[in-house]
Design a protein around this motif. Structure first.
Motif, PDB file in Angstrom:
ATOM      1  N   THR A   1      38.965  42.059  34.273  1.00 14.61           N
ATOM      2  CA  THR A   1      38.824  42.869  33.229  1.00 14.61           C
ATOM      3  C   THR A   1      37.890  42.398  32.376  1.00 14.61           C
ATOM      4  OG1 THR A   1      41.350  43.237  33.207  1.00 14.61           O
ATOM      5  CG2 THR A   1      40.357  43.606  31.312  1.00 14.61           C
ATOM      6  N   ALA A   2      37.521  41.081  32.179  1.00 14.44           N
ATOM      7  CA  ALA A   2      36.522  40.579  31.187  1.00 14.44           C
ATOM      8  C   ALA A   2      35.342  41.093  31.768  1.00 14.44           C
ATOM      9  CB  ALA A   2      36.623  38.941  31.375  1.00 14.44           C
ATOM     10  N   ALA A   3      35.009  41.223  32.881  1.00 11.06           N
ATOM     11  CA  ALA A   3      33.604  41.700  33.497  1.00 11.06           C
ATOM     12  C   ALA A   3      33.516  43.162  33.335  1.00 11.06           C
ATOM     13  CB  ALA A   3      33.534  41.272  35.016  1.00 11.06           C
ATOM     14  N   GLY A   4      34.636  44.181  32.882  1.00 10.60           N
ATOM     15  CA  GLY A   4      34.345  45.595  32.697  1.00 10.60           C
ATOM     16  C   GLY A   4      35.116  46.248  33.620  1.00 10.60           C
ATOM     17  N   MET A   5      35.690  45.651  34.529  1.00  9.37           N
ATOM     18  CA  MET A   5      36.403  46.504  35.453  1.00  9.37           C
ATOM     19  C   MET A   5      37.901  46.878  34.792  1.00  9.37           C
ATOM     20  SD  MET A   5      35.426  44.387  39.055  1.00  9.37           S
ATOM     21  CE  MET A   5      35.843  45.807  40.197  1.00  9.37           C
ATOM     22  N   ARG A   6      38.410  47.971  35.364  1.00  8.20           N
ATOM     23  CA  ARG A   6      39.373  48.595  34.882  1.00  8.20           C
ATOM     24  C   ARG A   6      40.606  48.671  36.156  1.00  8.20           C
ATOM     25  NH1 ARG A   6      35.352  51.588  33.015  1.00  8.20           N
ATOM     26  NH2 ARG A   6      35.052  51.934  30.858  1.00  8.20           N
ATOM     27  N   PHE A   7      41.906  48.488  35.478  1.00  9.08           N
ATOM     28  CA  PHE A   7      42.916  48.321  36.498  1.00  9.08           C
ATOM     29  C   PHE A   7      43.249  49.948  36.731  1.00  9.08           C
ATOM     30  CE2 PHE A   7      47.439  49.306  36.779  1.00  9.08           C
ATOM     31  CZ  PHE A   7      47.838  48.429  37.631  1.00  9.08           C
ATOM     32  N   VAL A   8      43.303  49.986  38.404  1.00  9.21           N
ATOM     33  CA  VAL A   8      43.417  51.519  38.629  1.00  9.21           C
ATOM     34  C   VAL A   8      44.775  51.850  39.447  1.00  9.21           C
ATOM     35  CG1 VAL A   8      41.224  52.081  38.664  1.00  9.21           C
ATOM     36  CG2 VAL A   8      42.038  51.040  40.755  1.00  9.21           C
ATOM     37  N   GLY A   9      45.679  50.599  39.727  1.00  8.89           N
ATOM     38  CA  GLY A   9      46.622  50.740  40.447  1.00  8.89           C
ATOM     39  C   GLY A   9      47.202  49.535  41.086  1.00  8.89           C
ATOM     40  N   GLU A  10      48.288  49.453  41.670  1.00  8.65           N
ATOM     41  CA  GLU A  10      48.934  48.520  42.730  1.00  8.65           C
ATOM     42  C   GLU A  10      50.006  48.952  43.604  1.00  8.65           C
ATOM     43  OE1 GLU A  10      52.722  46.479  40.615  1.00  8.65           O
ATOM     44  OE2 GLU A  10      50.876  46.433  38.985  1.00  8.65           O
ATOM     45  N   ASP A  11      49.797  48.139  44.620  1.00 10.88           N
ATOM     46  CA  ASP A  11      50.959  48.136  45.753  1.00 10.88           C
ATOM     47  C   ASP A  11      51.862  47.134  45.580  1.00 10.88           C
ATOM     48  OD1 ASP A  11      49.791  46.069  47.292  1.00 10.88           O
ATOM     49  OD2 ASP A  11      48.655  47.532  48.366  1.00 10.88           O
ATOM     50  N   GLY A  12      52.674  46.855  46.726  1.00  9.80           N
ATOM     51  CA  GLY A  12      53.512  45.656  46.749  1.00  9.80           C
ATOM     52  C   GLY A  12      52.933  44.302  46.866  1.00  9.80           C
ATOM     53  N   GLN A  13      51.794  44.409  46.986  1.00 10.14           N
ATOM     54  CA  GLN A  13      50.919  42.830  47.307  1.00 10.14           C
ATOM     55  C   GLN A  13      49.642  42.796  46.153  1.00 10.14           C
ATOM     56  OE1 GLN A  13      49.776  42.833  51.197  1.00 10.14           O
ATOM     57  NE2 GLN A  13      51.980  42.322  52.049  1.00 10.14           N
ATOM     58  N   LEU A  14      49.007  43.966  45.846  1.00  8.91           N
ATOM     59  CA  LEU A  14      47.838  43.938  45.387  1.00  8.91           C
ATOM     60  C   LEU A  14      47.620  44.570  43.971  1.00  8.91           C
ATOM     61  CD1 LEU A  14      45.491  43.879  48.233  1.00  8.91           C
ATOM     62  CD2 LEU A  14      45.970  41.745  47.055  1.00  8.91           C
ATOM     63  N   ARG A  15      47.133  44.254  42.978  1.00 10.54           N
ATOM     64  CA  ARG A  15      46.576  45.030  41.802  1.00 10.54           C
ATOM     65  C   ARG A  15      44.847  45.409  42.111  1.00 10.54           C
ATOM     66  NH1 ARG A  15      49.570  45.114  37.192  1.00 10.54           N
ATOM     67  NH2 ARG A  15      47.714  45.285  36.112  1.00 10.54           N
ATOM     68  N   TYR A  16      44.706  46.731  41.850  1.00  6.33           N
ATOM     69  CA  TYR A  16      43.413  47.126  42.214  1.00  6.33           C
ATOM     70  C   TYR A  16      42.620  47.269  41.025  1.00  6.33           C
ATOM     71  CZ  TYR A  16      45.206  47.605  46.767  1.00  6.33           C
ATOM     72  OH  TYR A  16      45.838  47.464  48.020  1.00  6.33           O
ATOM     73  N   TYR A  17      41.372  47.036  41.104  1.00  7.39           N
ATOM     74  CA  TYR A  17      40.400  47.236  39.853  1.00  7.39           C
ATOM     75  C   TYR A  17      39.116  47.866  40.337  1.00  7.39           C
ATOM     76  CZ  TYR A  17      43.334  44.125  37.025  1.00  7.39           C
ATOM     77  OH  TYR A  17      44.463  43.638  36.444  1.00  7.39           O
ATOM     78  N   ASP A  18      38.422  48.604  39.361  1.00  6.05           N
ATOM     79  CA  ASP A  18      37.006  49.185  39.804  1.00  6.05           C
ATOM     80  C   ASP A  18      36.337  49.518  38.410  1.00  6.05           C
ATOM     81  OD1 ASP A  18      37.353  51.875  38.931  1.00  6.05           O
ATOM     82  OD2 ASP A  18      37.541  52.605  40.952  1.00  6.05           O
ATOM     83  N   ILE A  19      34.941  49.515  38.675  1.00  4.88           N
ATOM     84  CA  ILE A  19      34.183  49.888  37.626  1.00  4.88           C
ATOM     85  C   ILE A  19      33.251  51.185  38.081  1.00  4.88           C
ATOM     86  CG2 ILE A  19      32.578  48.400  38.263  1.00  4.88           C
ATOM     87  CD1 ILE A  19      32.118  48.179  34.804  1.00  4.88           C
TER      88      ILE A  19
ATOM     89  N   SER B   1      33.991  34.891  35.505  1.00  7.14           N
ATOM     90  CA  SER B   1      33.516  36.276  34.841  1.00  7.14           C
ATOM     91  C   SER B   1      32.138  36.555  34.685  1.00  7.14           C
ATOM     92  CB  SER B   1      34.043  36.503  33.455  1.00  7.14           C
ATOM     93  OG  SER B   1      35.434  36.538  33.411  1.00  7.14           O
ATOM     94  N   GLU B   2      31.499  35.389  34.269  1.00  7.89           N
ATOM     95  CA  GLU B   2      30.052  35.507  34.162  1.00  7.89           C
ATOM     96  C   GLU B   2      29.356  35.777  35.700  1.00  7.89           C
ATOM     97  OE1 GLU B   2      26.366  32.366  33.218  1.00  7.89           O
ATOM     98  OE2 GLU B   2      28.342  32.038  32.365  1.00  7.89           O
ATOM     99  N   ALA B   3      29.774  35.291  36.570  1.00  7.18           N
ATOM    100  CA  ALA B   3      29.141  35.435  37.922  1.00  7.18           C
ATOM    101  C   ALA B   3      29.345  37.072  38.323  1.00  7.18           C
ATOM    102  CB  ALA B   3      29.968  34.640  38.926  1.00  7.18           C
ATOM    103  N   LEU B   4      30.680  37.341  38.174  1.00 11.66           N
ATOM    104  CA  LEU B   4      30.928  38.802  38.390  1.00 11.66           C
ATOM    105  C   LEU B   4      30.063  39.815  37.561  1.00 11.66           C
ATOM    106  CD1 LEU B   4      32.625  40.799  40.099  1.00 11.66           C
ATOM    107  CD2 LEU B   4      34.612  40.678  38.232  1.00 11.66           C
TER     108      LEU B   4
END
Length: 172
Positions: free
Chosen positions: A142-160, A108-111
């Protein structure tokens, strides 16, 4: 390019020669690698950086970084950009730590450090993803401030996304 420094870490931009050693898993006498470094993800990231470099040239500050502890300078993981920003000033990131140092807040610190760096260079959106079962990585974003924006059958996606004043805004 200079190292990025956080409270406990140094984010060292890899040179091509350093990335070649990480990709091969073969240190030279000057490398200070913690046991278990580089992990598979570090080698994949180094190869991605080398491929980007070979195809499009030096991505400049939007390349690969080695995560080192400030305390002893040992490499414990990697993070970085999957390439230069696109025409909309958007980048994608990835990161990983060796198992022996997980759970200490280093990822989280590095991100957070990398996100701050991206914003200072005019990036308006950073994307990341994690496997559906990789709860720890999801928590890091999430701890670095990114938000969950969706998922598919394999991945959960985040962005800021940042507005013109530098404040994080809700993801579209």
């Amino acid at each position: 390019m200079d190292d990025l420094v956080t409270e406990r870490l140094v984010l060292h931009p890899l040179t091509v020669v350093e990335a070649e050693r990480v990709a091969s898993g073969e240190p030279d006498d000057g490398d200070h690698w913690a046991p278990g470094y580089p992990a598979d993800g570090d080698m994949v990231g180094a190869r991605r950086f080398l491929t980007t470099f070979a195809i499009t040239g030096d991505p400049g500050p939007f390349g690969a970084y080695e995560i080192r502890t400030r305390e002893d300078g040992r490499a414990i993981g990697g993070l970085g950009f999957h390439g230069a920003p696109d025409e909309n000033r958007v980048v994608t990131i990835g990161y990983g730590l060796i198992p022996s140092v997980r759970g200490r807040g280093y990822a989280s610190e590095a991100l957070r450090g990398l996100l701050r760096f991206a914003r200072e260079r005019g990036i308006v959106r950073v994307r990341g993803d994690a496997d559906l079962d990789n709860i720890a990585s999801q928590r890091v974003m999430t701890a670095a401030g990114m938000r969950f924006v969706g998922e598919d059958g394999q991945l959960r996606y985040y962005d800021i996304t940042w507005d013109d004043d530098g404040a994080a805004t809700p993801a579209p």
